[in-house]
Scaffold this active site. Structure first.
Site, PDB file in Angstrom:
ATOM      1  N   CYS A   9       0.815  -1.212   0.000  1.00 24.47           N
ATOM      2  CA  CYS A   9       0.000   0.000   0.000  1.00 24.47           C
ATOM      3  C   CYS A   9       0.851   1.266   0.000  1.00 24.47           C
ATOM      4  CB  CYS A   9      -0.924   0.009   1.219  1.00 24.47           C
ATOM      5  SG  CYS A   9      -2.249   1.241   1.116  1.00 24.47           S
ATOM      6  N   ASP A 137      -5.760  -2.503  11.574  1.00 23.11           N
ATOM      7  CA  ASP A 137      -4.650  -1.565  11.612  1.00 23.11           C
ATOM      8  C   ASP A 137      -4.532  -0.991  13.019  1.00 23.11           C
ATOM      9  OD1 ASP A 137      -2.524  -0.080  10.730  1.00 23.11           O
ATOM     10  OD2 ASP A 137      -3.694   1.266   9.467  1.00 23.11           O
TER      11      ASP A 137
END
Length: 222
Positions: A9, A137
């Site tokens: 990412c 996360d």
């Protein structure tokens, strides 16, 4: 052998997209959050995603964006799926993904430290049942990419959920994360940003290769 899917990412450059693909990434993430140091525009994401071969998925990360903007951005990138990383409700995620037109991931921001044990992941996954997966996360300032890990031992068994482990992953610890979480969910993928960078938004091809090799080593041992 169970294969862990891998997302790299926060890409901003052509050479980093190419390096991730060549190393074996399954998905490439582009950050469409203007306040991020890794931010790109939807048009730039479309340019970068045009380099992707078949079966590598582009993912567009949004933070509290309005539905019209997310739908328009997703429409610019063929095959893209969304990642909602802010304070979006289930209804707002559904609307932002065009009510079924696009697939999406929903990020769960897990508190770092003992507070992580109080995060109700089972309820969260149920609330966002229309998401293709729940991305885990660490709760840091700035909505991700902070290189911080939460305590994986706090996570409960979530039998019916597809999970994506993120937050502070690196070649050194991703194997431990896979071994800790795989038994607790339906399927497990991993997502890395800062752990394979030379600097924010600039990836290191060697670190990408090391990260993917570490994932595959964990796959072969579990």
């Amino acid at each position: 052998m169970t294969i862990t899917r891998i997302k790299i990412c926060g890409l901003t450059r052509e050479q980093d997209v190419d390096a991730a693909v060549e190393a074996g990434a399954n998905a490439i993430g582009f950050v469409l959050y203007p306040k991020s140091p890794r931010a790109v525009t939807a048009e730039r994401a479309a340019q970068l995603a045009s380099r992707l071969p078949p079966f590598v998925t582009p993912v567009l990360l949004f933070v509290n964006e309005d539905a019209a903007t997310t739908i328009a951005s997703l429409a610019l990138v063929p095959g893209a799926m969304a990642q909602f990383h802010g304070d979006e409700t289930p209804a707002r995620c559904d609307a932002g993904a065009g009510n079924g037109r696009f697939r999406y991931l929903r990020a769960a921001r897990i508190p770092i430290g003992p507070a992580g044990a109080r995060f109700d992941l089972v309820k969260y996954a149920a609330d966002f049942s229309n998401a293709q997966a729940i991305l885990l996360d660490a709760h840091v300032e700035g909505f991700g990419g902070g290189g911080k890990a939460f305590d994986w031992s706090h996570l409960p068994h979530v039998a019916n959920a597809h999970l994506v482990l993120s937050g502070g992953l690196s070649p050194a610890n991703v194997g431990d994360g896979i071994r800790a979480l795989r038994p607790r969910c339906k399927t497990l993928a991993v997502d890395v940003s800062s752990g394979v960078e030379a600097s924010k938004g600039i990836k290191d091809a060697g670190k990408i290769r090391e990260f993917i090799a570490a994932v595959r080593a964990a796959d072969s041992s579990t």
